[in-house]
Scaffold this motif. Structure first.
Motif, PDB file in Angstrom:
ATOM      1  N   PHE A  12       0.858  -1.182   0.000  1.00  0.00           N
ATOM      2  CA  PHE A  12       0.000   0.000   0.000  1.00  0.00           C
ATOM      3  C   PHE A  12       0.895   1.234   0.000  1.00  0.00           C
ATOM      4  CE2 PHE A  12      -3.423  -2.746   1.086  1.00  0.00           C
ATOM      5  CZ  PHE A  12      -2.863  -3.698   1.918  1.00  0.00           C
ATOM      6  N   ASP A  13       0.988   1.862  -1.151  1.00  0.00           N
ATOM      7  CA  ASP A  13       1.980   2.920  -1.308  1.00  0.00           C
ATOM      8  C   ASP A  13       1.898   4.060  -0.310  1.00  0.00           C
ATOM      9  OD1 ASP A  13       2.136   2.547  -4.907  1.00  0.00           O
ATOM     10  OD2 ASP A  13       3.375   1.718  -3.307  1.00  0.00           O
ATOM     11  N   THR A  14       0.694   4.491   0.061  1.00  0.00           N
ATOM     12  CA  THR A  14       0.645   5.673   0.928  1.00  0.00           C
ATOM     13  C   THR A  14       0.628   5.340   2.416  1.00  0.00           C
ATOM     14  OG1 THR A  14      -1.747   5.757   0.915  1.00  0.00           O
ATOM     15  CG2 THR A  14      -0.627   7.000  -0.797  1.00  0.00           C
ATOM     16  N   LEU A  15       0.579   4.067   2.744  1.00  0.00           N
ATOM     17  CA  LEU A  15       0.600   3.731   4.169  1.00  0.00           C
ATOM     18  C   LEU A  15       2.043   3.610   4.642  1.00  0.00           C
ATOM     19  CD1 LEU A  15      -2.226   1.087   4.615  1.00  0.00           C
ATOM     20  CD2 LEU A  15      -2.292   3.528   4.984  1.00  0.00           C
ATOM     21  N   THR A  16       2.253   3.856   5.924  1.00  0.00           N
ATOM     22  CA  THR A  16       3.609   3.728   6.454  1.00  0.00           C
ATOM     23  C   THR A  16       3.890   2.271   6.793  1.00  0.00           C
ATOM     24  OG1 THR A  16       2.889   4.017   8.725  1.00  0.00           O
ATOM     25  CG2 THR A  16       3.463   6.008   7.505  1.00  0.00           C
ATOM     26  N   VAL A  17       5.175   2.003   7.069  1.00  0.00           N
ATOM     27  CA  VAL A  17       5.580   0.651   7.443  1.00  0.00           C
ATOM     28  C   VAL A  17       4.785   0.204   8.664  1.00  0.00           C
ATOM     29  CG1 VAL A  17       7.507  -0.713   8.301  1.00  0.00           C
ATOM     30  CG2 VAL A  17       7.870   0.944   6.475  1.00  0.00           C
ATOM     31  N   ALA A  18       4.672   1.100   9.634  1.00  0.00           N
ATOM     32  CA  ALA A  18       3.939   0.747  10.852  1.00  0.00           C
ATOM     33  C   ALA A  18       2.481   0.435  10.550  1.00  0.00           C
ATOM     34  CB  ALA A  18       4.027   1.895  11.855  1.00  0.00           C
ATOM     35  N   ASP A  19       1.860   1.247   9.686  1.00  0.00           N
ATOM     36  CA  ASP A  19       0.469   1.002   9.310  1.00  0.00           C
ATOM     37  C   ASP A  19       0.320  -0.388   8.706  1.00  0.00           C
ATOM     38  OD1 ASP A  19      -0.103   4.375   8.087  1.00  0.00           O
ATOM     39  OD2 ASP A  19      -0.426   3.499  10.076  1.00  0.00           O
ATOM     40  N   CYS A  20       1.256  -0.755   7.815  1.00  0.00           N
ATOM     41  CA  CYS A  20       1.165  -2.058   7.157  1.00  0.00           C
ATOM     42  C   CYS A  20       1.274  -3.190   8.173  1.00  0.00           C
ATOM     43  CB  CYS A  20       2.277  -2.212   6.128  1.00  0.00           C
ATOM     44  SG  CYS A  20       2.026  -1.210   4.669  1.00  0.00           S
ATOM     45  N   LEU A  21       2.172  -3.023   9.133  1.00  0.00           N
ATOM     46  CA  LEU A  21       2.332  -4.085  10.120  1.00  0.00           C
ATOM     47  C   LEU A  21       1.073  -4.217  10.972  1.00  0.00           C
ATOM     48  CD1 LEU A  21       6.012  -3.321  11.107  1.00  0.00           C
ATOM     49  CD2 LEU A  21       5.185  -5.345   9.907  1.00  0.00           C
ATOM     50  N   LEU A  22       0.511  -3.080  11.344  1.00  0.00           N
ATOM     51  CA  LEU A  22      -0.731  -3.118  12.124  1.00  0.00           C
ATOM     52  C   LEU A  22      -1.848  -3.777  11.333  1.00  0.00           C
ATOM     53  CD1 LEU A  22      -0.979   0.284  13.965  1.00  0.00           C
ATOM     54  CD2 LEU A  22      -1.187  -1.976  14.966  1.00  0.00           C
ATOM     55  N   LEU A  23      -1.859  -3.471  10.054  1.00  0.00           N
ATOM     56  CA  LEU A  23      -2.859  -4.061   9.162  1.00  0.00           C
ATOM     57  C   LEU A  23      -2.769  -5.571   9.195  1.00  0.00           C
ATOM     58  CD1 LEU A  23      -4.690  -2.456   7.273  1.00  0.00           C
ATOM     59  CD2 LEU A  23      -3.135  -2.983   5.436  1.00  0.00           C
ATOM     60  N   ALA A  24      -1.510  -6.050   9.156  1.00  0.00           N
ATOM     61  CA  ALA A  24      -1.314  -7.492   9.125  1.00  0.00           C
ATOM     62  C   ALA A  24      -1.780  -8.125  10.432  1.00  0.00           C
ATOM     63  CB  ALA A  24       0.158  -7.804   8.883  1.00  0.00           C
ATOM     64  N   ARG A  25      -1.845  -7.346  11.494  1.00  0.00           N
ATOM     65  CA  ARG A  25      -2.258  -7.892  12.780  1.00  0.00           C
ATOM     66  C   ARG A  25      -3.764  -7.842  12.970  1.00  0.00           C
ATOM     67  NH1 ARG A  25       0.746 -11.129  15.452  1.00  0.00           N
ATOM     68  NH2 ARG A  25       0.058 -10.439  17.494  1.00  0.00           N
ATOM     69  N   TYR A  26      -4.496  -7.362  11.966  1.00  0.00           N
ATOM     70  CA  TYR A  26      -5.927  -7.146  12.132  1.00  0.00           C
ATOM     71  C   TYR A  26      -6.648  -8.385  12.610  1.00  0.00           C
ATOM     72  CZ  TYR A  26     -10.696  -5.687  11.234  1.00  0.00           C
ATOM     73  OH  TYR A  26     -12.019  -5.372  11.382  1.00  0.00           O
ATOM     74  N   ARG A  27      -6.304  -9.489  11.977  1.00  0.00           N
ATOM     75  CA  ARG A  27      -7.038 -10.711  12.289  1.00  0.00           C
ATOM     76  C   ARG A  27      -6.828 -11.117  13.744  1.00  0.00           C
ATOM     77  NH1 ARG A  27      -6.703 -16.093  11.896  1.00  0.00           N
ATOM     78  NH2 ARG A  27      -4.448 -15.997  11.710  1.00  0.00           N
ATOM     79  N   ILE A  28      -5.660 -10.805  14.271  1.00  0.00           N
ATOM     80  CA  ILE A  28      -5.339 -11.263  15.617  1.00  0.00           C
ATOM     81  C   ILE A  28      -5.608 -10.186  16.655  1.00  0.00           C
ATOM     82  CG2 ILE A  28      -3.456 -12.069  17.073  1.00  0.00           C
ATOM     83  CD1 ILE A  28      -2.265 -13.236  14.483  1.00  0.00           C
ATOM     84  N   ASP A  29      -5.202  -8.968  16.346  1.00  0.00           N
ATOM     85  CA  ASP A  29      -5.350  -7.901  17.337  1.00  0.00           C
ATOM     86  C   ASP A  29      -6.506  -6.962  17.044  1.00  0.00           C
ATOM     87  OD1 ASP A  29      -1.738  -7.499  17.721  1.00  0.00           O
ATOM     88  OD2 ASP A  29      -3.197  -8.817  18.712  1.00  0.00           O
ATOM     89  N   GLY A  30      -7.137  -7.097  15.905  1.00  0.00           N
ATOM     90  CA  GLY A  30      -8.203  -6.167  15.548  1.00  0.00           C
ATOM     91  C   GLY A  30      -7.631  -4.785  15.258  1.00  0.00           C
ATOM     92  N   ALA A  31      -8.488  -3.808  15.169  1.00  0.00           N
ATOM     93  CA  ALA A  31      -8.025  -2.440  14.937  1.00  0.00           C
ATOM     94  C   ALA A  31      -8.873  -1.513  15.784  1.00  0.00           C
ATOM     95  CB  ALA A  31      -8.150  -2.063  13.469  1.00  0.00           C
ATOM     96  N   ARG A  32      -8.188  -0.621  16.519  1.00  0.00           N
ATOM     97  CA  ARG A  32      -8.933   0.273  17.405  1.00  0.00           C
ATOM     98  C   ARG A  32      -9.819   1.173  16.565  1.00  0.00           C
ATOM     99  NH1 ARG A  32      -5.130   0.414  21.677  1.00  0.00           N
ATOM    100  NH2 ARG A  32      -6.565   1.478  23.057  1.00  0.00           N
ATOM    101  N   LEU A  33     -11.079   1.311  17.014  1.00  0.00           N
ATOM    102  CA  LEU A  33     -12.039   2.067  16.223  1.00  0.00           C
ATOM    103  C   LEU A  33     -11.825   3.562  16.270  1.00  0.00           C
ATOM    104  CD1 LEU A  33     -15.568   0.475  16.493  1.00  0.00           C
ATOM    105  CD2 LEU A  33     -14.176   0.841  14.483  1.00  0.00           C
ATOM    106  N   PHE A  34     -11.556   4.082  17.426  1.00  0.00           N
ATOM    107  CA  PHE A  34     -11.435   5.543  17.509  1.00  0.00           C
ATOM    108  C   PHE A  34     -10.076   5.995  17.989  1.00  0.00           C
ATOM    109  CE2 PHE A  34     -15.585   6.579  16.252  1.00  0.00           C
ATOM    110  CZ  PHE A  34     -16.433   5.616  16.742  1.00  0.00           C
ATOM    111  N   ARG A  35      -9.199   5.012  18.222  1.00  0.00           N
ATOM    112  CA  ARG A  35      -7.899   5.414  18.727  1.00  0.00           C
ATOM    113  C   ARG A  35      -6.797   4.737  17.933  1.00  0.00           C
ATOM    114  NH1 ARG A  35      -8.326   4.086  24.915  1.00  0.00           N
ATOM    115  NH2 ARG A  35      -9.677   2.422  24.215  1.00  0.00           N
ATOM    116  N   SER A  36      -5.564   5.119  18.215  1.00  0.00           N
ATOM    117  CA  SER A  36      -4.429   4.458  17.575  1.00  0.00           C
ATOM    118  C   SER A  36      -3.623   3.751  18.633  1.00  0.00           C
ATOM    119  CB  SER A  36      -3.522   5.483  16.910  1.00  0.00           C
ATOM    120  OG  SER A  36      -4.237   6.216  15.984  1.00  0.00           O
TER     121      SER A  36
END
Lengths: 597, 278, 235
Positions: free
Chosen positions: A437-461
């Motif tokens: 994903f060109d415009t996402l940062t490295v950290a964003d991509c890693l968090l993305l990969a964790r979605y299935r396991i850690d989910g994604a915070r809805l209103f926070r980071s």
């Protein structure tokens, strides 16, 4: 650490400040404006709330929707129908609101089911959202006296509050929902939305339930739009099919485009501005105004695709330079509860393929492929070009690909499952061409990969990104751990490959499918990958299946090798057996290690 | 029964004629032209003007086609070409264009309904029933259109170039094909077809500034279901058009109006590529 | 001494504003094969794409046959006598072998005249004119790619890593085809490769590309003797 938490609270502070300012403006405005303008604005405020939902769906997630007007209409008609035919009073009002929201949610779920599924085209989804208000208006037309048909319902009992109170109701609703939306867009979940907009396919292969997320967002947007419709009808005391029409739906899009899609505030101001002008001018030259808006709209789409918001924003920044709250700095954390490699079961092999075949019409790309991938083993797949190696991987990772045969992951059949379902079974796949994903940062991509396991915070980071050790190893070895805030589009090829591998490992697979993971890498980079793969099989018990052309690399790290030729398995055995086989030699005709020493 | 069959056949033919222009543009340019309805309307008004000027009604079709072609070339240059990389935006821009055209027509002709003269009035007898002669003529013209367009695509070099651009524009350019010209000509052709279809069907219905709108949505659904292939568009027109006629006749015309949209949505949900081979 | 067929002068190019090529200069003479070597990510493909017109140069000049063609569109370059055999987007998978070849030539009449040329180099291609290109194996697709590049007798072919993923026997055939193109058809070739042996077996001149710049250049013999080449490719 202080900086990180400060960054997060800054965001909440900004949101709270904006919210309070908005509420103050709403509170004060009715005293400053005349009755006619207040009247118009109340309606526009309700409409602007719907426009905000359009911006979430279209600007953030990339779903071009013509259908938000349908939910607006549902809410409006719920109000009109209840008050006209059943009764009036607080109880009835609540019932009507609940009905509007409920029906809106159900219709949104149905529309979402029709429009969003693995493999659906964005164009198709848009057409479905186009069909929705059309069908709804037809249903309204055929309702006879119950729905008032083409003339609609009017004059029903409603709350004849003071204009100010209506203004405060509509305004507060807008400000609160917008604040929530703003926080959503800037949260971790907001990054997931952007990722879906940029590369939906890749998200699926990371185990992110893309269709489900889209449907949920659709439902949430519908709920807000229906509520706005209810309020609109209760205030204006008239409901007509125009409120549910696709013309209104396209007007929402026009306002969003003009205001600046993805900016939330832009579309809202555009809606307020344009609709107010339209009502103001409705006595004088309605057609010329519509013509002008149409022309400006076309011009904006062609020349200023991001709408007017960036221009306005740029102006603002020149007048008062404000330090914007950037994204919080993230920290990599080892995942102590990592279940990497724990999906395996002694009784059932991690990967079992039986009689797999793949045909394109009369052409057979894979024929009767049967093989087993064992835990703690690295299986190398080699073969001349066109042998079907990548096709084989596709058939394992996407249930709809194969023409026949069976694939089992840890004993469970994949059936016709979509990629995200197969990821859930424990498969991780990396691709031949880097696919990020060109415009996402490295950290964003890693968090993305964790979605299935850690989910994604809805209103926070979140600040910490929990990753299994091997993923951390790769990030450290490639230097990516120092570049968490860089956009992936700016990384070198070697780093992109490293990031991809780390992302796949972050999903904690028990079966790893790697398609030419070392292509284009330097020798030292290759060695790092080799070491990590070795560790994954020995210490974590993963089953790794690897496609490679570099025979030396295959020889060093594989436990077993499968040779694929013209779609079937030519031979299977240990590395030495395969390399010394006459059959394999004749097929490769003396294929040797490539020139790099 | 015979009337039902004839209704289905002629409805399918009309739907095909109306959707063909959209299909060509979608295939070559990968874009849904939301101004399609407006082009239909323009064609309709050309037929009306043609009649008002006292010319032969058959002349309205080539006249509309000519106007459509030229207008299409201009629109492609000004609005569509800059949006080459942004197909969803192109949908919006062409929709905006449709609004603008609609408003201009309203300013020029008023909101009222107009009529265009019928080239063949009266009925002929077919299969034992009296049926509108013009409707039958339209059906025949539609079939000829399929044949002509397919021939253009399969047999001519322009068709091969267009197919190459459809499949992989970058590669086509690397081989020397001026894809910009192919796209421009295709848009012109699509617009010409839409205007011609508008002129063709006007004698059967009336003309008003919004006449193109219902056809717009139905054509999209048909084109989505059919995929990029003229024969499959004809098949889709027959099946979905037939469904519409059956529902209108036996149930309710309002439900009939929704049939194509609902049926197409369901078909696409089950088989995303529609009727064309995956 | 005739003027060079293709000259590239101080070319800087890249994607968005990030330059991938820095101040690259080279020339290719008529009926000569020039090989550009270098590992992935060094800018080789970008060089060919810029010459062909798929990437707009940031600065510098490209001339073909004495004419300034800097920044010209790909279809213009193709018509001017440049054939591109790219690494990606190579063939029309859904069209037949025959149609793919037809598209390599400007008109259908020329196609019939040029077909025997293909037969001489890749005889089996003629047997498969009706077969869908997507059903060919990887090696066969590369053969088709070469055939299509040759068929219109271009002045120069730009060939991007054609040996990738091929077995040695296939690589040899491609090498033969290139030599034949040079010797009997007078076609110049600008070849981009990672495969050292293959490149050295056909090239008249070799240039080494590293991080978007040409770092070494010379005849095949000169560079084969130097240690620099192997070192560049290995690290």
């Amino acid at each position: 650490m202080h900086d990180i938490s400060a960054a997060i609270t800054t965001r909440f502070r900004v949101a709270a400040t904006g919210c309070i300012i908005g509420l103050l403006v709403v509170a004060v405005a009715p005293w400053l404006l005349d009755t006619y303008l207040t009247n118009i604005l109340i309606r526009t405020l309700f409409l602007a709330t719907v426009v905000m939902t359009v911006d979430i769906l279209w600007g953030s997630v990339g779903i071009l929707t013509f259908g938000q007007s349908a939910f607006f209409g549902i809410g409006a008609y719920a109000c009109g129908l209840i008050f006209t035919h059943y009764g009036f009073g607080p109880g009835w009002a609540l019932a009507g609101l609940a009905l509007g929201i409920g029906v809106g949610a159900v219709v949104a779920a149905a529309t979402g089911w029709l429009a969003f599924f693995h493999g659906s085209l964005p164009l198709y989804a848009s057409i479905i959202t186009l069909a929705l208000p059309i069908v709804l208006t037809q249903v309204i037309f055929s309702g006879g006296n119950f729905t008032g048909s083409s003339s609609g319902l009017s004059g029903f009992p409603t709350y004849y509050w003071d204009l100010r109170i209506w203004f405060w109701t509509a305004g507060t609703f807008l400000v609160l929902t917008t604040t929530a939306a703003w926080l959503l867009v800037r949260s971790d979940f907001g990054r997931v939305m952007v990722a879906i907009r940029e590369n939906e396919e890749r998200c699926a292969y990371l185990g992110i339930p893309v269709s489900r997320i889209k449907i949920m967002l659709m439902i949430a947007s519908a709920v807000i739009a229906s509520a706005a419709g209810f309020g609109y009808a209760a205030f204006s005391n008239v409901v007509a099919p125009e409120l549910a029409s696709f013309q209104l739906g396209t007007e929402f899009l026009i306002w969003t485009a003009l205001g600046g899609r993805g900016t939330l505030l832009g579309p809202i101001f555009a809606a307020l501005g344009i609709d107010t002008m339209s009502s103001w001018l409705s006595g004088t030259m309605p057609f010329l105004w519509k013509l002008l808006i149409g022309v400006v709209f076309v011009a904006v789409i062609v020349l200023l695709p991001r709408g007017f918001a960036p221009l306005v924003g740029g102006l603002f920044r020149r007048i008062l330079p404000v330090r914007t709250a950037g994204a919080p700095a993230r920290v990599l954390v080892p995942d102590t509860r990592s279940r990497l490699g724990q999906g395996a079961d002694d009784q059932k092999p991690p990967l079992r393929i039986e009689h797999l075949s793949r045909r394109y019409g009369s052409l057979s790309v894979l024929t009767d492929v049967t093989m087993t991938g064992r835990a703690s083993h690295l299986l190398g797949i080699i073969g001349p070009n066109g042998a079907g190696k990548t096709t084989l991987m596709r058939c394992i990772s996407d249930g709809s690909e194969r023409s026949g045969g069976k694939v089992e992951i840890n004993g469970a059949e994949i059936g016709r499952g979509a990629p995200q379902d197969i990821v859930a079974l424990g498969v991780g796949r990396s691709f031949q061409n880097t696919n990020l994903f060109d415009t996402l940062t490295v950290a964003d991509c890693l968090l993305l990969a964790r979605y299935r396991i850690d989910g994604a915070r809805l209103f926070r980071s979140s600040v910490g990104i929990a990753l299994p050790e091997p993923a951390l190893d790769i990030l450290r070895a490639t230097g990516l751990d120092q570049r968490l805030a860089d956009e992936t589009g700016n990384l070198s090829h070697g780093m992109k490959r490293g990031l991809e591998l780390a992302m796949v490992l972050a999903t904690e697979p028990s079966v790893l499918l790697l398609d030419e993971p070392t292509a284009g890498l330097t020798r030292p980079e290759r060695m790092v990958i080799g070491k990590v793969l070795g560790r994954l099989t020995r210490d974590y018990g993963l089953c790794i299946v690897l496609i490679e052309h570099d025979l030396d690399f295959v020889r060093e790290i594989s436990d077993r090798v499968v040779v694929l030729h013209q779609g079937s398995i030519l031979m299977e055995g240990t590395v030495d057996e395969v390399v010394s086989s006459e059959l394999v030699r004749s097929v490769y005709a003396g294929h040797h290690v490539e020139a790099a020493q | 029964m015979a009337i039902l069959v004839l209704d289905i056949l002629t409805t399918a033919a009309i739907l095909f004629a109306v959707s063909a222009g959209l299909l060509i543009i979608l295939g070559v340019m990968k874009l849904i032209n939301f101004a399609h309805g407006a082009f239909l309307t323009v064609g309709g008004y050309m037929a009306y003007l043609n009649g008002a000027a006292g010319l032969s009604p058959w002349l309205s079709i080539p006249l509309a086609a000519g106007v459509g072609f030229l207008g299409g070339l201009v629109i492609e240059r000004v609005i569509v070409r800059p949006l080459y990389d942004r197909p969803l935006d192109a949908i919006l821009a062409t929709w905006g264009l449709g609004i603008v055209i609609g408003q201009l027509i309203t300013l020029g002709f008023g909101r009222g309904v107009q009529f265009a003269p019928n080239p063949i009035s009266g009925t002929t007898e077919l299969f034992g029933v009296d049926y509108s002669a013009y409707r039958l003529a339209v059906a025949v013209i539609a079939v000829l259109l399929v044949v002509a367009l397919s021939a253009l695509l399969k047999l001519t070099r322009f068709g091969l170039n267009a197919r190459a651009v459809i499949m992989n524009e970058r590669l086509a350019r690397g081989l020397g094909i001026d894809s910009t010209r192919v796209r421009a000509l295709t848009f012109g052709l699509g617009a010409a077809l839409a205007c011609a279809a508008g002129a063709l069907i006007t004698p059967l219905i009336s003309v008003d500034p919004n006449m193109g709108l219902p056809w717009l949505v139905n054509s999209f659904m048909l084109v989505m279901v059919a995929g990029v292939s003229f024969p499959s568009l004809l098949v889709a027109s027959l099946i979905l058009g037939g469904a519409q006629v059956v529902v209108s006749t036996y149930a309710n015309p309002i439900l009939g109006g929704m049939t194509i949209v609902v049926a197409a949505a369901l078909v696409l949900r089950i088989s995303p590529k529609g009727f064309s081979r995956a | 001494m005739s003027t060079p067929l293709l000259t590239v002068d101080a070319l800087t190019s890249g994607y968005d504003s990030a330059a991938v090529l820095h101040d690259v200069s080279l020339q290719v003479d008529r009926a000569r094969i020039v090989a550009i070597l270098g590992k992935n990510g060094m800018g080789k493909s970008t060089l060919l794409k810029t010459i062909m017109g798929f990437v707009r140069p940031i600065s510098g000049r490209i001339t073909l046959d004495g004419r300034d063609v800097t920044g010209a569109a790909p279809n213009f370059m193709a018509r001017a006598g440049m054939a591109h055999a790219p690494q990606e987007h190579t063939l029309f998978q859904d069209l037949t072998v025959g149609d793919n070849l037809r598209l390599g030539v400007a008109t259908d009449r020329l196609f019939r005249q040029c077909l025997p040329e293909v037969e001489a180099v890749f005889p089996r291609m003629i047997e498969r004119l009706g077969q869908r290109a997507g059903t060919l194996s990887g090696g066969e697709q590369k053969m088709l790619l070469m055939s299509r590049a040759l068929i219109a007798r271009p002045k120069i072919m730009l060939v991007d890593e054609i040996s990738e993923g091929l077995q040695p026997t296939m690589v040899d055939r491609i090498a033969q085809a290139l030599l034949r193109a040079r010797d009997e058809l007078g076609i110049a070739v600008l070849l981009v490769e990672q495969h050292l042996d293959f490149a050295l077996s056909v090239a008249d001149r070799v240039a080494m590309m590293k991080l978007g710049e040409i770092v070494e250049e010379g005849t095949r013999q000169e560079l084969a003797a130097s240690d620099g080449l192997a070192a560049h490719l290995a690290v």
